[in-house]
Enzyme design. Structure first.
Site, mmCIF file in Angstrom:
data_model
loop_
_atom_site.group_PDB
_atom_site.id
_atom_site.type_symbol
_atom_site.label_atom_id
_atom_site.label_comp_id
_atom_site.label_asym_id
_atom_site.label_seq_id
_atom_site.Cartn_x
_atom_site.Cartn_y
_atom_site.Cartn_z
ATOM 1 N N CYS A 38 -10.840 -14.003 -6.340
ATOM 2 C CA CYS A 38 -11.271 -14.127 -7.715
ATOM 3 C C CYS A 38 -12.557 -12.745 -7.827
ATOM 4 O O CYS A 38 -12.659 -12.294 -6.913
ATOM 5 C CB CYS A 38 -11.947 -15.312 -8.087
ATOM 6 N N ARG B 4 -8.408 -8.476 -9.411
ATOM 7 C CA ARG B 4 -8.809 -9.619 -8.323
ATOM 8 C C ARG B 4 -8.347 -11.129 -8.858
ATOM 9 O O ARG B 4 -8.352 -12.079 -7.862
ATOM 10 C CB ARG B 4 -10.397 -9.771 -8.078
ATOM 11 N N ASN C 125 -16.221 -17.410 -5.426
ATOM 12 C CA ASN C 125 -14.936 -16.723 -4.897
ATOM 13 C C ASN C 125 -14.901 -17.220 -3.466
ATOM 14 O O ASN C 125 -16.166 -17.089 -2.866
ATOM 15 C CB ASN C 125 -15.131 -15.572 -5.291
ATOM 16 N N GLY C 126 -14.032 -17.933 -2.864
ATOM 17 C CA GLY C 126 -13.855 -18.435 -1.662
ATOM 18 C C GLY C 126 -13.313 -19.791 -1.627
ATOM 19 O O GLY C 126 -12.746 -20.319 -2.829
ATOM 20 N N GLU D 205 7.605 -1.568 5.024
ATOM 21 C CA GLU D 205 6.722 -1.455 4.061
ATOM 22 C C GLU D 205 7.262 -1.226 2.577
ATOM 23 O O GLU D 205 6.847 -1.840 1.643
ATOM 24 C CB GLU D 205 5.753 -0.265 4.318
ATOM 25 N N LYS E 75 6.744 -3.338 -0.938
ATOM 26 C CA LYS E 75 6.480 -2.674 -2.369
ATOM 27 C C LYS E 75 7.472 -3.173 -3.278
ATOM 28 O O LYS E 75 7.107 -3.811 -4.392
ATOM 29 C CB LYS E 75 6.726 -1.172 -2.194
ATOM 30 N N GLU F 276 7.127 -7.249 -3.968
ATOM 31 C CA GLU F 276 5.730 -7.722 -4.729
ATOM 32 C C GLU F 276 5.727 -7.248 -6.232
ATOM 33 O O GLU F 276 4.942 -7.892 -6.743
ATOM 34 C CB GLU F 276 4.509 -7.250 -3.977
ATOM 35 N N LYS G 147 -5.088 -8.985 -5.048
ATOM 36 C CA LYS G 147 -5.337 -7.643 -4.559
ATOM 37 C C LYS G 147 -5.971 -7.630 -3.098
ATOM 38 O O LYS G 147 -5.596 -7.080 -2.064
ATOM 39 C CB LYS G 147 -6.375 -6.668 -5.261
HETATM 40 C C1 AGP Z 1 0.389 -4.440 -0.076
HETATM 41 O O1 AGP Z 1 0.795 -4.097 -1.364
HETATM 42 C C2 AGP Z 1 -0.142 -5.850 -0.652
HETATM 43 N N1 AGP Z 1 -0.961 -6.130 -1.783
HETATM 44 C C3 AGP Z 1 -0.875 -6.674 0.698
HETATM 45 O O2 AGP Z 1 0.186 -6.835 1.771
HETATM 46 C C4 AGP Z 1 -2.006 -6.130 1.412
HETATM 47 O O3 AGP Z 1 -1.655 -4.763 2.139
HETATM 48 C C5 AGP Z 1 -2.632 -7.034 2.514
HETATM 49 O O4 AGP Z 1 -2.712 -8.253 1.574
HETATM 50 C C6 AGP Z 1 -3.824 -6.395 3.258
HETATM 51 O O5 AGP Z 1 -4.686 -6.145 2.289
HETATM 52 P P1 AGP Z 1 -6.197 -5.463 3.027
HETATM 53 O O6 AGP Z 1 -5.417 -4.066 3.110
HETATM 54 O O7 AGP Z 1 -7.053 -5.217 1.899
HETATM 55 O O8 AGP Z 1 -6.618 -6.128 4.139
#
Ligand code: AGP
Length: 587
Positions: free
Chosen positions: A2, A28, A100-101, A465, A469, A472, A582
């Site tokens: 958050c 976030r 947040n948490g 990868e 992309k 998601e 994010k």
């Molecule tokens: C990537 O497009 C995703 N949003 C997700 O897999 C992300 O890479 C993963 O949560 C790791 O995040 P970080 O690099 O902030 O640790």
């Protein structure tokens, strides 16, 4: 994850400042939002389901106040409702909190405080109720201290108390940064929230709290003693965290790869050589990360094998326990993370440190928890990455891993030259004609519900990868495969017109990859070839520069753009995809 934000200072439009700050933290969390302050001696709270970007600051213009707190939510405990939105407040409406948490012992605390007193389904409400309970017997500061000592789990909180003209914030395992302005302070999950007001920050560390009124006092929650903090100047510009002329952050950040790779490889030579030495002398070198950062680590395995002749072991951070019993003081754990706050990665680091192994982190968020808990940390300098889909961070992380691999065989200068050339070729590739062409290819495949991507050797992680992309941001079921694995099952999935993307490089496995692509074509697949050279098996050919072993850095970019355009053509918002955040700061 958050977004939390608090303001206290001489300006009287605190609510407007907090709402604008939350709008910069929308990436976030974007299912609900809320703000709180004190007006005429009473708690004022407004909170609702919906995106903070829809909030109108004018609605709060007449509410004069010199401090306020706010929150933009990504629901973990409790559904997406007005009541479950933050800020949460005590039954007597004297305490309001944004959090947040995850409070792991919230059920037990609810029982202790009396379940009937609660109106929401969230874990966060216990924080407000607990502080209010202690506040009846002690000062605001001591009540927060007493409450925090009963919390288990990860949290970053900002708290206000009606009648007290100061804010308190504290953290354990979730980020909180103090922006220091001219007689005003900002308490935020991330820097973009207050970047337009100040670039001077203090980082709150785990188990610390900060009291902010006309001054700022940091307190260590374990010792209860004040802590001196060095003011850090962040070299990000406010406009760097904005969309500018782009429709979405995701496209802006894809296009920034012209420059971000150059910044990533612009590292201190001595530091890179030192890190290369640490890897060389380690006995057991492990790579770990999550999601895209995990695929970067997998590409790193190939770079270290092919360039540095060094065997490393990768495991997604959530699977890292499989290697715990191999860890020893001579081991080295290399973690990759854009946000520097990913809970699974922090857990992997705790395991490594429990065996006295060293930790190297490669992060984008300077001063993040992962960076500050590592023995060595490299900053990729990609600038704010706000789209949920990680793009420029991934290519910068790979560039840096490749650079370290060249340093291990004393070819750092050559590695830097090669990567600078890659950056220049990416700059040429990312032109308007290229984007128009890729959008046209996306148009052809946007209505398919399945899409497969194949790659071999260092392009196999890129196949995985590319799948993330596309999944998601467009919600298409995309899957990446090692090209050689198709005949062992996955090729049964291919029917007439199934879109299949082949990642090809001018490397020693090129012919194998082309042969695997021909197998797909023979079963009716629609082949999109991402390759330096055309081949008759391609129905659509996306030309990329020939960059040898650095091909993952160029091959991944067209798949980022394909994912982006498929999402946009399907009427979706690629910046804020459903169900995602994010940074995954909870397990
Ligand atoms: C990537 O497009 C995703 N949003 C997700 O897999 C992300 O890479 C993963 O949560 C790791 O995040 P970080 O690099 O902030 O640790």
């Amino acid at each position: 994850m958050c977004g939390i934000f608090g303001y206290i200072g001489k300006k009287e439009n605190s609510l407007e400042i907090v709402i604008k700050g939350l709008q910069k933290l929308e990436y976030r969390g974007y299912d609900s939002w809320g703000v709180a302050t004190e007006i005429d001696g009473q708690l004022f709270i407004e909170k609702k389901v919906g995106k903070i970007s829809e909030a109108k600051t004018d609605d709060f213009h007449d509410k004069k106040c010199q401090f306020a707190i706010g929150h933009t939510r990504w629901a973990t405990h409790g559904g997406v409702t007005d009541i479950n939105a933050h800020p949460h407040f005590s039954s007597d409406k004297t305490i309001a909190v944004v959090h947040n948490g995850i409070i792991e012992n919230y059920e037990e605390l609810r029982d202790e405080l009396g379940r009937d007193n609660f109106i929401s389904q969230t874990d966060s409400e216990v924080v407000a109720q607990l502080i209010a309970k202690f506040r009846k017997e002690m000062s605001f500061k001591d009540a927060v201290l007493a409450a925090i000592n009963k919390l288990k789990g990860r949290y970053a909180i900002v708290v206000m108390n009606v009648g007290e003209n100061y804010l308190i914030a504290a953290r354990r395992g979730s980020p909180l940064i103090v922006g220091v302005g001219d007689g005003e302070y900002f308490l935020a999950s991330d820097i973009p929230a207050f970047l337009e007001y100040t670039q001077n920050v203090n980082y709150l560390d785990d188990d610390e709290m900060v009291i902010v009124d006309g001054n700022v006092e940091f307190i260590n929650l374990t010792t209860g003693r004040s802590v001196e903090k060095r003011l850090i100047n962040i070299d990000w510009k406010a406009e760097g965290a904005e969309k500018g002329e782009y429709d979405h952050y995701m496209l802006k950040e894809i296009m920034e790869q012209k420059d971000s790779i150059l910044r990533a490889i612009n590292q201190d030579t001595d530091e890179i050589m030192h890190i290369a030495q640490q890897i060389k002398k380690s006995r057991g070198c492990f790579f770990s990360g999550c999601g895209t950062a995990g695929k970067v680590c997998m590409a790193g395995e190939y770079f270290f094998s092919l360039i540095a002749n060094r065997h490393v072991n990768f495991a997604p951070a959530s699977e890292f326990p499989v290697y715990h019993h191999f860890l020893r003081p001579e081991s080295l754990l290399v973690v990759v993370s854009q946000s520097g706050e990913t809970a699974d990665v922090l857990e992997a680091m705790d395991a490594a440190k429990s065996k006295n192994a060293k930790v190297l982190s490669i992060v984008n968020a300077e001063g993040s928890t992962i960076a500050r808990q590592s023995d060595f940390s490299l900053h990729i300098k990609a600038g704010p990455e706000k789209a949920v889909a990680s793009t420029k961070a991934a290519t910068s992380q790979m560039a840096l891993l490749m650079l370290i691999a060249t340093a291990m065989v004393d070819e750092l200068q050559e590695g830097r030259r090669q990567l600078a050339e890659v950056a220049s070729k990416i700059n040429d590739m990312l032109n308007p004609r290229f984007l128009t062409y890729i959008k046209a290819v996306a148009e052809k495949i946007k209505d398919h519900e399945n899409c497969y991507i194949i790659g071999k050797a260092e392009n196999y992680p890129m196949a995985l990868e590319a799948a993330i992309k596309i999944q998601e941001v467009s919600y298409v079921h995309a899957e990446g495969f090692a090209a050689g694995e198709l005949k062992h099952g996955p090729i049964a999935l291919v029917t007439d017109g199934t879109p299949c993307i082949a990642l090809v490089a001018n490397d020693e496995v090129k012919n194998d990859t082309i042969n695997n692509t021909i197998e797909l074509k023979a079963r009716g697949a629609h082949i999109i070839g991402i390759s330096p050279e055309k081949h008759e098996v391609f129905d659509d050919w996306i030309k990329v520069p020939d960059v040898g072993i650095a091909s993952p850095l160029v091959n991944i970019i067209p798949t980022q753009l394909l994912a982006y355009y498929i999402a946009v053509l399907r009427g979706l918002d690629p910046d804020m995809p459903r169900n995602l955040a994010k940074s995954v700061t909870v397990k």
